[in-house]
Design an enzyme around this catalytic site. Structure first.
Site, PDB file in Angstrom:
ATOM      1  N   HIS A   1      51.662  24.954 144.424  1.00  0.00           N
ATOM      2  CA  HIS A   1      52.877  25.481 143.804  1.00  0.00           C
ATOM      3  C   HIS A   1      53.547  26.390 144.821  1.00  0.00           C
ATOM      4  O   HIS A   1      52.950  26.773 145.834  1.00  0.00           O
ATOM      5  CB  HIS A   1      52.572  26.248 142.511  1.00  0.00           C
ATOM      6  CG  HIS A   1      51.635  27.410 142.686  1.00  0.00           C
ATOM      7  ND1 HIS A   1      52.002  28.588 143.321  1.00  0.00           N
ATOM      8  CD2 HIS A   1      50.341  27.576 142.331  1.00  0.00           C
ATOM      9  CE1 HIS A   1      50.984  29.422 143.328  1.00  0.00           C
ATOM     10  NE2 HIS A   1      49.949  28.835 142.749  1.00  0.00           N
TER      11      HIS A   1
ATOM     12  N   ASP B   1      30.748  23.466 136.407  1.00  0.00           N
ATOM     13  CA  ASP B   1      29.663  23.865 137.302  1.00  0.00           C
ATOM     14  C   ASP B   1      29.098  25.222 136.890  1.00  0.00           C
ATOM     15  O   ASP B   1      29.826  26.229 136.882  1.00  0.00           O
ATOM     16  CB  ASP B   1      30.192  23.930 138.739  1.00  0.00           C
ATOM     17  CG  ASP B   1      29.082  23.994 139.763  1.00  0.00           C
ATOM     18  OD1 ASP B   1      28.412  25.039 139.825  1.00  0.00           O
ATOM     19  OD2 ASP B   1      28.885  22.997 140.477  1.00  0.00           O
TER      20      ASP B   1
ATOM     21  N   SER C   1      44.200  28.776 143.622  1.00  0.00           N
ATOM     22  CA  SER C   1      45.309  27.819 143.655  1.00  0.00           C
ATOM     23  C   SER C   1      45.323  27.078 144.988  1.00  0.00           C
ATOM     24  O   SER C   1      45.321  27.702 146.045  1.00  0.00           O
ATOM     25  CB  SER C   1      46.643  28.545 143.466  1.00  0.00           C
ATOM     26  OG  SER C   1      46.767  29.035 142.171  1.00  0.00           O
TER      27      SER C   1
END
Length: 440
Positions: free
Chosen positions: A262, A389, A404
């Site tokens: 992004h 996980d 991110s």
């Protein structure tokens, strides 16, 4: 007798009105069901389909529809039999989507695909793009980010008290939050310090500001006013840079990188920042704040902004991520091998992995892809994922700020990057399709 007949006629009228109401509701129900089915079918087909040059690409939509694949300029000739060996050789090809169809293109190009439901009802027009069959090295490396804006970003406008006790707001209705100040009186402004000096030395004279507002360049006139301290001010809050921590997604075979998944938005205006330059630096993760319901966690990094720690240069800040060129040391530091692309029509719900760094090295962690939004209006939310996980959940509570850009892998292919966390459930979040990052 008269009253009885009146009641019978009245009851018959009510019954007919009731039947009419039921018929209307039935028709509306049928129409709504048909529309829902139409929309559900429409949303199973992406508006853009990418295929890799030189590679068989199977499209399996399971819909009662047919399509015409063609170049926009010419639409003549051709049939498919659900295997098209070289779509460049035919100007127009008929495809039956009731069964899987395999396409193969030998060079990059662009096509249109017009799809008809039941062969008669227009359903969708799709862009088909043949892209290079590139291989990408998944990185998952933590990065320190420094960016310098193109001009000085206005992040706030307000009033102040002058030396006479009056309230002043010189920039009101002239400048806007989100404007970039590029020049004052025909002189280029590159830093916040330069802007402050120009205003303080204005002696209250009218100044001409060249600003960028969206895609437009405009000139405005503003007259600074003196505050209680005897200094000339404009009543604006500005920013000329931004810093942060994120994750590098991939490195291609030419040494170019993509990261974040992004864009870098200004924290105050929420607008995509226009950059003049940017740099990636090595960062050391020194702390992890675990995410909890309603409170996203974060990775805390220590960044030393010196030339010895430079990992690469940022050349573009887009809604799809940040992009640029790596140093040779950064390429060598990415320990994973180059992998093929996994296009969005190849992604399946089920097990997958992300690569991220919580310390000194990047490693993979298990996730589950729980939904695939082929037609989400927000390109940064095409993949819905859940962290499974145990080790990652123990360390971070799920997805945290700073992750991110973590690459998403499935079946030995790089398919996307993590972009957002669900605030009400940090174990879940969103990702962007890797093909969308490559469109920058």
């Amino acid at each position: 007798m008269g009253q009885s007949g009146l009641k019978e006629r009245s009851g018959t009228h009510v019954y007919k009105q009731y039947k009419k109401f039921l018929y209307i509701m039935l028709v509306l129900g049928v129409l709504m069901t048909a529309f829902s089915a139409y929309y559900a079918t429409w949303s199973t087909i992406p508006s853009t389909i990418m295929v890799k040059a030189g590679v068989d690409q199977t499209l399996d939509f399971h819909i009662p529809a047919s399509g015409k694949l063609y170049r926009e300029a010419v639409q003549t000739g051709g049939s498919a039999k659900n295997y098209v060996n070289d779509i460049e050789e035919s100007q127009s090809i008929q495809i039956d989507f009731r069964t899987p169809v395999t396409l193969k293109a030998n060079q990059t190009d662009e096509y249109k695909l017009k799809i008809m439901l039941f062969d008669v009802i227009p359903l969708k027009e799709v862009d088909v793009k043949v892209i290079q069959n590139v291989r990408l090295k998944p990185a998952g490396i933590s990065i320190g980010i420094y960016v310098k804006t193109q001009g000085i970003l206005v992040v706030g406008i307000g009033e102040f008290e002058g030396e006479n006790g009056q309230k002043y707001n010189p920039a009101k209705h002239i400048l806007q939050v989100g404007d970039y100040i590029l020049e004052i009186n025909d002189e280029e402004i590159n830093t916040k310090k330069e802007l402050i000096e120009k205003i303080s030395h204005s002696e209250g004279q009218e100044m001409i500001f060249k600003i960028q507002r969206g895609d437009k360049l405009i000139d405005v006139k503003v007259r600074p006013e003196m505050n209680q301290a005897g200094e000339y001010k404009m009543g604006i809050w500005v920013r000329d840079n931004a810093q942060g921590v994120g994750t590098m997604t991939y490195i291609d075979e030419q040494g170019c990188f993509g990261a974040l998944g992004h864009g870098i938005n200004d924290i105050d205006t929420s607008t995509l920042m226009t950059l003049s330059r940017g740099t990636l630096y090595h960062t050391e993760i020194i702390g992890i704040t675990r995410g909890t319901t309603g409170s996203p966690g974060e990775l805390t990094g220590f960044i030393e902004y010196d030339d010895d720690n430079i990992m690469g240069n940022i050349t573009a800040n887009t809604t799809r991520g940040i992009f640029g060129v790596c140093t040779q040391d950064t390429i060598q530091a990415a320990s994973y091998d180059y992998l093929p692309l996994g296009l969005k029509q190849e992604i399946r719900k089920g097990p997958a992995q992300i690569i991220c760094s919580l310390g000194n090295e990047a490693r993979s962690y298990d996730i589950e892809i729980i939904d695939i939004n082929l037609e989400n209006d927000n390109i940064n939310r095409g993949i819905v994922l859940e962290i499974t996980d145990p080790e990652l959940l123990m360390a971070t509570g799920g997805i945290v700020q700073g992750m991110s850009g973590s690459p998403i892998l499935q079946n030995g292919r790089i398919v996307g990057a993590v972009t957002h966390v669900l605030v009400n459930d940090p174990t879940k979040g969103y990702g962007i399709f890797i093909e969308n990052m490559l469109e920058h």
